[in-house]
Design a protein around this motif. Structure first.
Motif, PDB file in Angstrom:
ATOM      1  N   GLY A  97     -28.152 -31.704 -26.194  1.00 23.99           N
ATOM      2  CA  GLY A  97     -29.237 -31.221 -25.342  1.00 23.99           C
ATOM      3  C   GLY A  97     -29.444 -32.132 -24.143  1.00 23.99           C
ATOM      4  O   GLY A  97     -29.612 -31.668 -23.009  1.00 23.99           O
ATOM      5  N   HIS A  98     -29.422 -33.435 -24.384  1.00 23.44           N
ATOM      6  CA  HIS A  98     -29.548 -34.404 -23.288  1.00 23.44           C
ATOM      7  C   HIS A  98     -28.409 -34.241 -22.282  1.00 23.44           C
ATOM      8  O   HIS A  98     -28.635 -34.319 -21.070  1.00 23.44           O
ATOM      9  CB  HIS A  98     -29.558 -35.829 -23.829  1.00 23.44           C
ATOM     10  CG  HIS A  98     -30.859 -36.239 -24.420  1.00 23.44           C
ATOM     11  ND1 HIS A  98     -31.133 -36.127 -25.756  1.00 23.44           N
ATOM     12  CD2 HIS A  98     -31.974 -36.758 -23.854  1.00 23.44           C
ATOM     13  CE1 HIS A  98     -32.354 -36.566 -25.995  1.00 23.44           C
ATOM     14  NE2 HIS A  98     -32.893 -36.956 -24.852  1.00 23.44           N
ATOM     15  N   GLN A  99     -27.203 -34.025 -22.779  1.00 26.57           N
ATOM     16  CA  GLN A  99     -26.055 -33.850 -21.878  1.00 26.57           C
ATOM     17  C   GLN A  99     -26.208 -32.602 -21.016  1.00 26.57           C
ATOM     18  O   GLN A  99     -25.889 -32.620 -19.829  1.00 26.57           O
ATOM     19  CB  GLN A  99     -24.752 -33.763 -22.680  1.00 26.57           C
ATOM     20  CG  GLN A  99     -24.250 -35.077 -23.202  1.00 26.57           C
ATOM     21  CD  GLN A  99     -22.932 -34.902 -23.911  1.00 26.57           C
ATOM     22  OE1 GLN A  99     -22.912 -34.555 -25.092  1.00 26.57           O
ATOM     23  NE2 GLN A  99     -21.857 -35.115 -23.202  1.00 26.57           N
ATOM     24  N   LEU A 100     -26.655 -31.511 -21.623  1.00 29.70           N
ATOM     25  CA  LEU A 100     -26.851 -30.281 -20.862  1.00 29.70           C
ATOM     26  C   LEU A 100     -27.925 -30.467 -19.794  1.00 29.70           C
ATOM     27  O   LEU A 100     -27.745 -30.060 -18.644  1.00 29.70           O
ATOM     28  CB  LEU A 100     -27.211 -29.125 -21.803  1.00 29.70           C
ATOM     29  CG  LEU A 100     -26.044 -28.579 -22.618  1.00 29.70           C
ATOM     30  CD1 LEU A 100     -26.544 -27.797 -23.828  1.00 29.70           C
ATOM     31  CD2 LEU A 100     -25.139 -27.716 -21.755  1.00 29.70           C
ATOM     32  N   ILE A 101     -29.034 -31.103 -20.162  1.00 29.14           N
ATOM     33  CA  ILE A 101     -30.096 -31.338 -19.185  1.00 29.14           C
ATOM     34  C   ILE A 101     -29.601 -32.267 -18.083  1.00 29.14           C
ATOM     35  O   ILE A 101     -29.914 -32.070 -16.898  1.00 29.14           O
ATOM     36  CB  ILE A 101     -31.364 -31.879 -19.871  1.00 29.14           C
ATOM     37  CG1 ILE A 101     -31.968 -30.790 -20.781  1.00 29.14           C
ATOM     38  CG2 ILE A 101     -32.380 -32.356 -18.836  1.00 29.14           C
ATOM     39  CD1 ILE A 101     -33.059 -31.293 -21.713  1.00 29.14           C
ATOM     40  N   ALA A 102     -28.813 -33.260 -18.431  1.00 28.19           N
ATOM     41  CA  ALA A 102     -28.268 -34.170 -17.416  1.00 28.19           C
ATOM     42  C   ALA A 102     -27.365 -33.424 -16.443  1.00 28.19           C
ATOM     43  O   ALA A 102     -27.384 -33.695 -15.233  1.00 28.19           O
ATOM     44  CB  ALA A 102     -27.502 -35.314 -18.090  1.00 28.19           C
ATOM     45  N   ALA A 103     -26.585 -32.475 -16.929  1.00 24.23           N
ATOM     46  CA  ALA A 103     -25.717 -31.682 -16.050  1.00 24.23           C
ATOM     47  C   ALA A 103     -26.546 -30.809 -15.118  1.00 24.23           C
ATOM     48  O   ALA A 103     -26.220 -30.667 -13.935  1.00 24.23           O
ATOM     49  CB  ALA A 103     -24.762 -30.823 -16.880  1.00 24.23           C
TER      50      ALA A 103
END
Length: 156
Positions: A97-103
């Motif tokens: 989830g953090h990776q998706l939000i970072a993208a």
């Protein structure tokens, strides 16, 4: 394996659909074939405002995020709205989830947008723990007029 976030592509449809159906089920929404195909056509049309990202671990899609730009009249700029975010249950608490939000944030920064915004259900505590770690909760309350339901009620 290492998870990578990238834009959706044509070959992702069936894996993406499996995740999106789980997302719809989580929110108690019926995902018809027509709705899924309309969204997919938007995500794969480079001229459409809606864009999709997937989190991929090896050859397995484990998460998705769908976004679109919007105008911010009082700010005199534009923002990015995160319409949908979903991570497979067995992949949660692994940072997907953090990776998706970072993208999504990186896309907004690349476009020099003023904000990234999204909403979630008030009872979605697991997601809110992730969101609280990367964003500020606003004081805004969301309202909607369901036009289809209103029209159905008027014609009954």
């Amino acid at each position: 394996m290492s998870t990578v976030v990238r834009p959706v592509k044509d070959g992702d449809f069936f894996a993406w659909l499996d995740l999106y159906a789980k997302y719809a089920e989580f929110y108690g929404t019926e995902l018809t074939d027509q709705r899924a195909l309309v969204l997919w056509s938007w995500l794969t049309d480079p001229d459409h405002e809606e864009q999709g990202f997937v989190a991929v671990d090896g050859d397995r899609i484990v998460g998705l995020a769908n976004v679109r730009e919007f105008a911010r009249p009082l700010e005199g700029d534009r923002g990015l709205f995160l319409d949908d975010l979903y991570v497979l249950e067995d992949e949660r608490s692994k940072g997907v989830g953090h990776q998706l939000i970072a993208a999504v944030r990186a896309l907004a920064e690349e476009r020099r947008l003023g904000v990234v915004q999204w909403i979630t259900a008030t009872d979605n505590a697991d997601a809110q723990r992730v969101y609280d770690s990367v964003a500020n909760k606003t004081a805004w309350v969301t309202y909607e007029i369901d036009l289809a339901a209103a029209q159905n009620a008027e014609s009954a």
